[in-house]
Scaffold this motif. Structure first.
Motif, PDB file in Angstrom:
ATOM      1  N   ILE A   1       0.844  -1.205   0.000  1.00 35.47           N
ATOM      2  CA  ILE A   1       0.000   0.000   0.000  1.00 35.47           C
ATOM      3  C   ILE A   1       0.871   1.244   0.000  1.00 35.47           C
ATOM      4  CG2 ILE A   1      -1.764   1.279   1.284  1.00 35.47           C
ATOM      5  CD1 ILE A   1      -2.622  -1.492   2.444  1.00 35.47           C
ATOM      6  N   TYR A   2       1.843   1.297   0.949  1.00 33.98           N
ATOM      7  CA  TYR A   2       2.629   2.528   1.013  1.00 33.98           C
ATOM      8  C   TYR A   2       3.646   2.627  -0.113  1.00 33.98           C
ATOM      9  CZ  TYR A   2       6.523   0.216   3.622  1.00 33.98           C
ATOM     10  OH  TYR A   2       7.577  -0.581   4.028  1.00 33.98           O
ATOM     11  N   GLN A   3       4.074   1.500  -0.664  1.00 35.73           N
ATOM     12  CA  GLN A   3       4.988   1.568  -1.807  1.00 35.73           C
ATOM     13  C   GLN A   3       4.282   2.148  -3.029  1.00 35.73           C
ATOM     14  OE1 GLN A   3       6.534  -2.460  -2.105  1.00 35.73           O
ATOM     15  NE2 GLN A   3       8.364  -1.948  -0.907  1.00 35.73           N
ATOM     16  N   GLU A   4       3.023   1.758  -3.204  1.00 38.15           N
ATOM     17  CA  GLU A   4       2.240   2.315  -4.314  1.00 38.15           C
ATOM     18  C   GLU A   4       2.046   3.821  -4.124  1.00 38.15           C
ATOM     19  OE1 GLU A   4      -2.230   1.967  -6.302  1.00 38.15           O
ATOM     20  OE2 GLU A   4      -1.626   0.564  -4.731  1.00 38.15           O
ATOM     21  N   ARG A   5       1.749   4.224  -2.888  1.00 34.53           N
ATOM     22  CA  ARG A   5       1.553   5.644  -2.598  1.00 34.53           C
ATOM     23  C   ARG A   5       2.852   6.427  -2.759  1.00 34.53           C
ATOM     24  NH1 ARG A   5      -3.752   7.717  -1.818  1.00 34.53           N
ATOM     25  NH2 ARG A   5      -5.055   5.936  -1.228  1.00 34.53           N
ATOM     26  N   ALA A   6       3.965   5.834  -2.371  1.00 35.65           N
ATOM     27  CA  ALA A   6       5.261   6.514  -2.480  1.00 35.65           C
ATOM     28  C   ALA A   6       5.622   6.808  -3.929  1.00 35.65           C
ATOM     29  CB  ALA A   6       6.351   5.669  -1.822  1.00 35.65           C
ATOM     30  N   GLY A   7       5.102   5.991  -4.853  1.00 37.02           N
ATOM     31  CA  GLY A   7       5.373   6.212  -6.273  1.00 37.02           C
ATOM     32  C   GLY A   7       4.567   7.352  -6.864  1.00 37.02           C
TER      33      GLY A   7
ATOM     34  N   ILE B   1      -0.895   2.384  12.508  1.00 36.44           N
ATOM     35  CA  ILE B   1      -1.459   3.513  11.756  1.00 36.44           C
ATOM     36  C   ILE B   1      -0.498   3.818  10.616  1.00 36.44           C
ATOM     37  CG2 ILE B   1      -2.031   5.974  11.791  1.00 36.44           C
ATOM     38  CD1 ILE B   1      -4.033   4.425  13.382  1.00 36.44           C
ATOM     39  N   LEU B   2      -1.036   3.886   9.410  1.00 34.53           N
ATOM     40  CA  LEU B   2      -0.245   4.289   8.257  1.00 34.53           C
ATOM     41  C   LEU B   2      -0.688   5.702   7.883  1.00 34.53           C
ATOM     42  CD1 LEU B   2       1.919   3.108   6.329  1.00 34.53           C
ATOM     43  CD2 LEU B   2       0.046   2.500   4.774  1.00 34.53           C
ATOM     44  N   LEU B   3       0.157   6.675   8.167  1.00 31.63           N
ATOM     45  CA  LEU B   3      -0.149   8.077   7.886  1.00 31.63           C
ATOM     46  C   LEU B   3       0.526   8.476   6.580  1.00 31.63           C
ATOM     47  CD1 LEU B   3      -1.309  10.864   8.731  1.00 31.63           C
ATOM     48  CD2 LEU B   3       0.844  11.244   9.971  1.00 31.63           C
ATOM     49  N   ILE B   4      -0.284   8.852   5.592  1.00 32.41           N
ATOM     50  CA  ILE B   4       0.239   9.243   4.284  1.00 32.41           C
ATOM     51  C   ILE B   4      -0.083  10.715   4.062  1.00 32.41           C
ATOM     52  CG2 ILE B   4       0.117   8.817   1.805  1.00 32.41           C
ATOM     53  CD1 ILE B   4      -0.748   5.921   2.500  1.00 32.41           C
ATOM     54  N   LEU B   5       0.944  11.534   3.939  1.00 31.54           N
ATOM     55  CA  LEU B   5       0.773  12.973   3.735  1.00 31.54           C
ATOM     56  C   LEU B   5       0.887  13.285   2.254  1.00 31.54           C
ATOM     57  CD1 LEU B   5       3.024  14.154   6.696  1.00 31.54           C
ATOM     58  CD2 LEU B   5       0.552  13.812   6.689  1.00 31.54           C
TER      59      LEU B   5
ATOM     60  N   ARG C   1       7.538   5.994  12.657  1.00 31.45           N
ATOM     61  CA  ARG C   1       8.713   5.634  11.862  1.00 31.45           C
ATOM     62  C   ARG C   1       8.505   6.086  10.417  1.00 31.45           C
ATOM     63  NH1 ARG C   1      10.095   0.332   9.955  1.00 31.45           N
ATOM     64  NH2 ARG C   1       8.489  -0.512  11.342  1.00 31.45           N
ATOM     65  N   ILE C   2       9.425   6.881   9.913  1.00 31.00           N
ATOM     66  CA  ILE C   2       9.309   7.398   8.549  1.00 31.00           C
ATOM     67  C   ILE C   2       9.657   6.287   7.553  1.00 31.00           C
ATOM     68  CG2 ILE C   2      10.166   9.092   6.882  1.00 31.00           C
ATOM     69  CD1 ILE C   2      10.788  10.943   9.254  1.00 31.00           C
ATOM     70  N   LEU C   3       8.707   5.978   6.675  1.00 31.47           N
ATOM     71  CA  LEU C   3       8.925   4.953   5.652  1.00 31.47           C
ATOM     72  C   LEU C   3       9.276   5.576   4.302  1.00 31.47           C
ATOM     73  CD1 LEU C   3       5.896   2.587   6.451  1.00 31.47           C
ATOM     74  CD2 LEU C   3       8.250   2.419   7.295  1.00 31.47           C
ATOM     75  N   PHE C   4       8.803   6.795   4.096  1.00 33.87           N
ATOM     76  CA  PHE C   4       9.088   7.509   2.842  1.00 33.87           C
ATOM     77  C   PHE C   4       9.030   8.999   3.135  1.00 33.87           C
ATOM     78  CE2 PHE C   4       7.306   9.724  -0.910  1.00 33.87           C
ATOM     79  CZ  PHE C   4       8.349   9.518  -1.796  1.00 33.87           C
ATOM     80  N   ASP C   5      10.005   9.733   2.601  1.00 32.34           N
ATOM     81  CA  ASP C   5      10.079  11.171   2.896  1.00 32.34           C
ATOM     82  C   ASP C   5      10.598  11.917   1.662  1.00 32.34           C
ATOM     83  OD1 ASP C   5       9.972  13.547   4.237  1.00 32.34           O
ATOM     84  OD2 ASP C   5      11.626  13.137   5.609  1.00 32.34           O
ATOM     85  N   ARG C   6       9.676  12.446   0.865  1.00 26.07           N
ATOM     86  CA  ARG C   6      10.069  13.142  -0.363  1.00 26.07           C
ATOM     87  C   ARG C   6      10.737  14.483  -0.034  1.00 26.07           C
ATOM     88  NH1 ARG C   6       8.438  11.959  -5.264  1.00 26.07           N
ATOM     89  NH2 ARG C   6       6.528  10.905  -4.540  1.00 26.07           N
ATOM     90  N   ASN C   7      11.946  14.634  -0.498  1.00 20.45           N
ATOM     91  CA  ASN C   7      12.716  15.867  -0.291  1.00 20.45           C
ATOM     92  C   ASN C   7      12.779  16.274   1.194  1.00 20.45           C
ATOM     93  OD1 ASN C   7      13.104  16.124  -3.116  1.00 20.45           O
ATOM     94  ND2 ASN C   7      11.114  17.131  -3.311  1.00 20.45           N
ATOM     95  N   GLU C   8      12.812  15.256   2.083  1.00 16.84           N
ATOM     96  CA  GLU C   8      12.902  15.464   3.540  1.00 16.84           C
ATOM     97  C   GLU C   8      11.768  16.341   4.071  1.00 16.84           C
ATOM     98  OE1 GLU C   8      16.945  16.921   4.059  1.00 16.84           O
ATOM     99  OE2 GLU C   8      17.558  14.872   4.547  1.00 16.84           O
TER     100      GLU C   8
ATOM    101  N   GLY D   1       5.020  12.176   2.127  1.00 14.42           N
ATOM    102  CA  GLY D   1       5.694  11.313   3.095  1.00 14.42           C
ATOM    103  C   GLY D   1       4.756  10.250   3.636  1.00 14.42           C
ATOM    104  N   VAL D   2       5.361   9.204   4.184  1.00 13.89           N
ATOM    105  CA  VAL D   2       4.600   8.102   4.774  1.00 13.89           C
ATOM    106  C   VAL D   2       5.212   7.771   6.136  1.00 13.89           C
ATOM    107  CG1 VAL D   2       3.838   5.716   4.536  1.00 13.89           C
ATOM    108  CG2 VAL D   2       4.081   7.144   2.487  1.00 13.89           C
ATOM    109  N   ILE D   3       4.352   7.652   7.155  1.00 12.41           N
ATOM    110  CA  ILE D   3       4.792   7.350   8.520  1.00 12.41           C
ATOM    111  C   ILE D   3       4.027   6.135   9.032  1.00 12.41           C
ATOM    112  CG2 ILE D   3       4.772   8.167  10.920  1.00 12.41           C
ATOM    113  CD1 ILE D   3       5.198  10.980   9.878  1.00 12.41           C
ATOM    114  N   LEU D   4       4.741   5.234   9.706  1.00 13.87           N
ATOM    115  CA  LEU D   4       4.118   4.087  10.346  1.00 13.87           C
ATOM    116  C   LEU D   4       4.161   4.291  11.863  1.00 13.87           C
ATOM    117  CD1 LEU D   4       2.903   1.184  10.050  1.00 13.87           C
ATOM    118  CD2 LEU D   4       5.239   0.335  10.401  1.00 13.87           C
ATOM    119  N   VAL D   5       2.995   4.211  12.484  1.00 15.82           N
ATOM    120  CA  VAL D   5       2.897   4.330  13.943  1.00 15.82           C
ATOM    121  C   VAL D   5       2.377   2.999  14.473  1.00 15.82           C
ATOM    122  CG1 VAL D   5       1.947   5.649  15.875  1.00 15.82           C
ATOM    123  CG2 VAL D   5       2.262   6.757  13.648  1.00 15.82           C
TER     124      VAL D   5
END
Length: 292
Positions: free
Chosen positions: A8-14, A40-44, A94-101, A20-24
């Motif tokens: 799910i988050y890999q698809e969103r990261a693309g 909790i999967l938080l997708i910004l 925990r940050i799983l994906f962070d575009r341009n920090e 960004g994507v955070i796992l809590v």
């Protein structure tokens, strides 16, 4: 649970819209920070039709929630303090994906907490605090002590968050842990209210005596934002204040806050003749600073 959420988050990261994507993950058997979910999967995201989009998942043993949150909604929550869990998720997830920090920069901004951002947030907290304190007094005078207690506790939470803001930090979910170190006097006041063996009526009486002092000590910081905004014009109607880009965030607390600041001598009433001549309009302006 992470391995089930990974596709799910890999698809969103693309997606280039994803910031960004955070796992809590749950920290205890019943963790209200994750709404009792195991993860909790938080997708910004930068933009979205819906400010918040939520889905729930399960593998039959565990359950997870995904929240897709638009940037404008995230910033509104952080400004108004209307979703306190979000701060915990940002700092401790925990940050799983962070575009341009993006997430790291946001966390740095929250830690540094720019002065003007503190002004706005302190104003909103102070306005809420005043409403709860005044309603608490009203219920106390009516001898409705349990209702008074409820509002007093909420006003003390407002004092606690103001103390944290004044220290340059961002109020977290565990605000009393922060306040215990930052302002022990406010922590002691809260402790005496909730832990004392005194009768509830007596506890409330003592708190109102002490609370007046603490609230008075916060007026300068609490009123700074609204007075700064009002200094842009000679005087304002209440409707103009409600429609002001920043003051509209005070919402239902705006009018009681204005009246409180009139009593404190920080805002003045400007009376203007109405058309029929039998009544006057009531406008408002910042009171001039008087030399002591």
């Amino acid at each position: 649970m992470e391995h089930l959420l990974r596709p799910i988050y890999q698809e969103r990261a693309g997606d280039p819209n994803t910031l960004g994507v955070i796992l809590v993950e749950k920290r205890g058997k019943l963790d209200p920070v994750t709404d009792t979910f195991d993860a909790i999967l938080l997708i910004l995201v930068q933009d979205a039709e819906r400010p918040v989009f939520t889905k729930h998942y399960t593998d039959g043993l565990e359950k997870a929630a995904m929240h897709v949150v638009a940037e404008r909604q995230l910033k509104k929550w952080l400004l108004l303090g209307s979703n306190r869990k979000i701060v915990d998720w940002l700092f401790f997830g925990r940050i799983l994906f962070d575009r341009n920090e993006y997430i790291e920069n946001l966390k740095t901004e929250l830690k540094d907490f720019p002065f003007y951002g503190r002004q706005i947030k302190a104003g909103l907290e102070f306005a809420r605090l005043i409403r709860h304190y005044m309603e608490g007094r009203m219920f106390y005078e009516q001898q409705n002590y349990l209702d008074a207690y409820n509002h007093v506790v909420r006003s003390l939470h407002g004092l606690a968050r103001l103390a944290v803001l004044e220290s340059g930090l961002f109020p977290e979910v565990t605000v009393w842990s922060q306040v215990r170190k930052i302002d022990p006097a406010i922590y002691k006041l809260y402790e005496e209210l909730v832990l004392s063996d005194e009768a509830l009526e007596k506890r409330l009486e003592l708190l109102f005596l002490a609370g007046e002092f603490f609230i008075n000590s916060k007026v300068t910081d609490g009123a700074r934002h609204i007075l700064s905004a009002m200094s842009d014009k000679k005087d304002w109607t209440i409707q103009e204040l409600h429609e002001h880009e920043e003051l509209r965030n005070y919402s239902v607390d705006l009018e009681v806050f204005v009246e409180y600041l009139i009593e404190r001598g920080l805002i003045e009433v400007v009376r203007k003749q109405a058309k029929d001549g039998r009544i006057e309009h009531r406008n408002y302006r910042v009171a001039p600073i008087t030399e002591q």
